[in-house]
Design a protein around this motif. Structure first.
Motif, PDB file in Angstrom:
ATOM      1  N   THR A 134      48.185  52.962  63.822  1.00 25.86           N
ATOM      2  CA  THR A 134      48.766  53.618  62.614  1.00 25.86           C
ATOM      3  C   THR A 134      49.792  54.690  63.230  1.00 25.86           C
ATOM      4  N   ARG A 194      51.022  45.988  46.249  1.00 24.81           N
ATOM      5  CA  ARG A 194      50.107  46.349  47.285  1.00 24.81           C
ATOM      6  C   ARG A 194      50.541  46.192  48.584  1.00 24.81           C
ATOM      7  N   GLN A 195      51.208  44.988  48.784  1.00 24.58           N
ATOM      8  CA  GLN A 195      52.006  44.944  50.138  1.00 24.58           C
ATOM      9  C   GLN A 195      53.172  46.115  50.533  1.00 24.58           C
ATOM     10  N   SER A 198      51.071  49.382  51.152  1.00 25.57           N
ATOM     11  CA  SER A 198      50.380  49.445  52.370  1.00 25.57           C
ATOM     12  C   SER A 198      51.378  49.462  53.551  1.00 25.57           C
ATOM     13  N   ASN A 203      47.860  51.899  55.404  1.00 26.57           N
ATOM     14  CA  ASN A 203      46.596  51.722  55.089  1.00 26.57           C
ATOM     15  C   ASN A 203      46.366  50.830  54.046  1.00 26.57           C
ATOM     16  N   ALA A 204      45.766  49.637  54.326  1.00 27.58           N
ATOM     17  CA  ALA A 204      45.647  48.569  53.039  1.00 27.58           C
ATOM     18  C   ALA A 204      44.509  49.124  51.975  1.00 27.58           C
ATOM     19  N   GLN A 205      43.528  49.997  52.555  1.00 26.83           N
ATOM     20  CA  GLN A 205      42.256  50.339  51.515  1.00 26.83           C
ATOM     21  C   GLN A 205      43.090  51.478  50.506  1.00 26.83           C
ATOM     22  N   ALA A 207      46.235  51.682  49.617  1.00 23.79           N
ATOM     23  CA  ALA A 207      47.200  50.799  48.883  1.00 23.79           C
ATOM     24  C   ALA A 207      46.549  49.908  47.538  1.00 23.79           C
ATOM     25  N   GLU A 208      45.148  49.338  48.208  1.00 18.30           N
ATOM     26  CA  GLU A 208      44.157  48.903  46.905  1.00 18.30           C
ATOM     27  C   GLU A 208      43.982  49.816  46.007  1.00 18.30           C
TER      28      GLU A 208
END
Length: 268
Positions: A134, A194-195, A198, A203-205, A207-208
């Motif tokens: 990242t 959400r995409q 992210s 960071n996908a977590q 975003a969730e």
């Protein structure tokens, strides 16, 4: 009927005509006066007074351009890690060296920035499109931080540019250092998926977490700068924490809402 007839006869009795009429006692007049004043004040405030509130929403300290996830363009095994977390890299700088079926290939940065996480290690087998690092999009390490606050989509329209914001920073206890001061710089035009979250946060977590109550509207908060604190930002306390602030630190925002009248009068 007997009691009623007696009471009526007593009222008609001539002996009662010369009795003085008793008015309210002084205490009664005082209560009446206070009641009238309170009602008059409440009516005036209802017509001219305004109330303001705060909109609370989660957020994070970051930089204005956000971050991106670096993905491997090839499949193979990582043989060498060419960068370290926290280092600044130019666009096109090799981060990993991967052994593929056609020889060694380098995984390079897409844009300039600071490496915040390296998920690929020596010996890791990666596939095409695999997340390996990242990178935060900054040109220098002294770029100022901003706060991204994610408000529920239904409340996004009520946020105004220039509104004051109080930020409770996770790394700075409020009871000791107070809140971080800022003002709304920009408000997103539409709720984010959400995409999209992210892609900006890398960071996908996160975003969730920010979208668990639905698609939020992103609000960018410009932090107020000052040379009087160690962090370089203004706090509600005199000095704030005796250390700097790191990017990707969680924070809760309290956005001051515009004043509104307490009563809406409905006219025919």
């Amino acid at each position: 009927m007997q009691f009623r007839q007696k009471a009526f006869s007593k009222l008609q009795s001539p002996e009662e005509l010369d009795l003085p009429v008793r008015f309210a006692r002084p205490q009664g007049w005082l209560v009446l006066l206070v009641t009238v004043l309170v009602m008059a004040g409440a009516g005036y405030w209802a017509l001219t007074g305004k109330v303001s509130g705060k909109l609370h929403a989660p957020g994070i300290l970051t930089h204005a351009q956000g971050s991106y996830v670096l993905q491997s363009p090839v499949s193979g095994q990582v043989t060498e890690v060419l960068a370290e977390e926290g280092t600044m890299l130019r666009a096109g700088t090799p981060v990993l060296k991967v052994r593929t079926a056609r020889g060694f290939r380098a995984v390079r940065t897409v844009a300039a920035g600071r490496v915040t996480t390296l998920t690929a290690k020596i010996g890791t087998v990666v596939t095409t499109g695999k997340d390996v690092a990242t990178v935060e999009r900054i040109q220098s390490t002294d770029e100022p931080l901003v706060a991204m606050v994610y408000v529920p989509g239904g409340n996004g329209a009520s946020v105004r540019v220039g509104a004051e914001v109080d930020l409770t920073v996770q790394s700075a206890p409020t009871d000791k250092y107070g809140v971080l001061r800022g003002k709304v710089k920009a408000v997103g035009r539409a709720p984010q998926t959400r995409q999209q979250l992210s892609g900006f946060l890398g960071n996908a977590q996160l975003a969730e977490e920010f979208s668990k109550e639905g698609q939020p509207v992103a609000v960018m908060v410009q932090l107020e700068r000052t040379a009087d604190t160690e962090s370089g930002y203004r706090w509600s306390s005199e000095e704030g924490p005796p250390y700097g602030l790191d990017s990707m630190t969680m924070a809760d925002g309290a956005i001051h809402q515009p004043s509104q009248r307490p009563v809406d009068w409905l006219l025919p």
